[in-house]
Write an enzyme that holds these catalytic residues in place. Structure first.
Site: not given
Ligand code: HSE
Length: 470
Positions: A115, A144, A198, A216, A314
């Site tokens: 992105k 995602g 994580g 995004k 993920g």
């Molecule tokens: N780090 C981002 C989130 C995912 O926590 O949504 C990748 O863009």
């Protein structure tokens, strides 16, 4: 579940090169193997991984691709005539830009989840892709596993996108959800929890500053409004200043706090693109998008409101989006379809500067509890034509005894009688404000901050309020 037999019929083959074999690369490889026959039968095409770029070919991996697929540099992948689709999963911006533009120059289709790359260099990349007649696909770059790119490009092609409100950063949504659900949990403690689990990156700055969501939002806005939105035109404010008390006050007022990416179209062709913490009515479906999940409420002039919900990050969710792009790319290639591409149009063309954007607001001040304070603050707001819709002076026992924000409003402690000690302790003063421009409210806030009875520690806090399309 797998098919009884994984034997794939005799379909034309399309070669895939994976540039990067981290979490997403390994996920794409795993699911391509797992659903190999399903994909082949649905597409009438077999997707085959031909090359994978890895730094260390001897490292043990799960899944473990055959060693002969490994190459050590992405240039080898681009040079391989059997690779027709290059999947960029190396992340970062500069090297990814070199990889993607080299691949396009070599006539390869590009699939990317990057992105930041698209937000910063989308215009150049899509111009090059156009001149080479090859597509760039990027479903995995926004939200995602939620197919929001396809939805905007295809499903809603007959709609003007009036607005979109997106929870599109899972890390921030996890932090804010924990603060909403556990009494007194601080931002720092919630962030530490997100890191331990994580969810947050080792350096979470991109997430908590709002910039991951902004990247995004830029991609979505560019697709929705037909011009590549310059990152400098986007107002971005992170979640670092949100306090445990804000959640208590929000709850009492009937709101939840979310980091929202907001897109809005104006009749004169201007658009709003902004990312900031936002209070939204607690009974709206978007307010219930919790934890690491993403949600996007999109309003089209033909379809009305639509709501998307799912995992925004993920291995598996991101792989699902990459598989969709691979299927699209392979179909276009084999059937010789006109590739889907970024289609600029002239209906919109500029971003409204934040100073001109109108919003409702929550204003939290820490003030001395003495006569005349409310009148002083209200006077400044009135002079700038900013209306007050409600005022709350919560019990001074906050924050040492923050009531459980999950309690119903009736269960919260009663507001206290006026302080009779004469000590003029500091208390929170919350004002809910009617629509005003950002310029009006920031100028008013500067003046309010200079009042002798308004504390600078904690500083005044301003949170946008949105009443969402139902
Ligand atoms: N780090 C981002 C989130 C995912 O926590 O949504 C990748 O863009």
């Amino acid at each position: 579940m797998a098919f009884a037999s994984d034997e794939v019929g005799n379909y034309p083959k399309v070669g895939v090169g994976l540039a990067g074999f981290g979490s997403v690369g390994a996920g794409v490889y795993k699911h391509l193997q797992r659903n190999r026959r399903l994909l082949a039968e649905r597409l009438g095409i077999e997707l085959t991984v031909r090359r994978i770029v890895v730094r260390d070919a001897s490292k043990k991996r799960e899944p473990q691709p055959p060693r002969e697929l490994f190459v050590s540099h992405w240039r080898e992948l681009i040079a391989d005539p059997e690779v027709q689709i290059v999947v960029e999963l190396i992340g970062g911006v500069e090297e990814a830009f070199a990889l993607v533009t080299d691949a396009l120059r070599a006539g390869k289709i590009v699939v990317t989840a990057n992105k930041a790359l698209l937000a910063e260099h989308g215009q150049e990349i899509f111009k090059l892709a156009e001149s080479k007649g090859v597509p760039v696909l990027f479903e995995a770059a926004v939200a995602g596993g939620i197919p929001i790119i396809k939805a905007v490009q295809e499903g809603f092609i007959g709609n003007r996108i009036e607005s979109a409100h997106g929870i599109i950063n899972g890390t921030c949504n996890y932090i804010l959800t924990r603060m909403a659900n556990e009494r007194g949990l601080t931002y720092q403690a919630a962030l530490a929890e997100a890191s331990a689990l994580g969810y947050a990156e080792a350096d979470p700055t991109l997430d908590v500053s709002g910039w991951d969501a902004a990247h995004k939002a830029i991609i979505l806005a560019s697709l929705a409004y037909g011009f590549w939105v310059p990152p400098g035109d986007v107002y971005v404010h992170g979640i670092q200043g949100i306090t445990a008390e804000d959640f208590v006050h929000a709850k009492r007022l009937g709101y939840n706090i979310k980091l929202l990416a907001i897109l809005k179209a104006h009749a004169d062709g201007a658009v709003e693109v902004r990312v900031h913490p936002t209070m939204i009515p607690h009974d709206h479906l978007l307010a219930e998008v919790d934890g690491v999940f993403n949600g996007i409420l999109l309003w089209g002039d033909v379809v009305g409101e639509t709501l998307f919900y799912g995992r925004g990050a993920g291995q598996d969710a991101t792989s699902s989006a990459v598989l969709s792009d691979l299927a699209q790319a392979a179909t276009d290639l084999i059937r010789d379809n006109e590739p889907n591409r970024f289609r600029p149009h002239g209906l919109y063309g500029r971003c409204l500067p934040i100073e001109q954007i109108r919003s409702e607001y929550y204003l939290r001040l820490s003030v001395k509890d003495q006569p005349g304070v409310l009148a002083g603050v209200a006077g400044i707001l009135a002079n700038r034509q900013i209306g007050i819709s409600s005022v709350l002076q919560p019990p001074p026992m906050y924050p040492s005894n923050i009531p459980n924000p999950t309690a119903s409003p009736e269960d919260l402690p009663a507001l206290p009688a006026a302080d009779s000690t004469g000590t003029h302790q500091h208390v929170d003063l919350i004002l809910m404000l009617h629509f005003a421009t950002h310029r009006q409210i920031t100028e008013a806030l500067e003046e309010i901050s200079r009042l002798p009875y308004v504390s600078s520690d904690p500083k005044p806090a301003l949170i946008h309020v949105e009443h969402l399309p139902e």
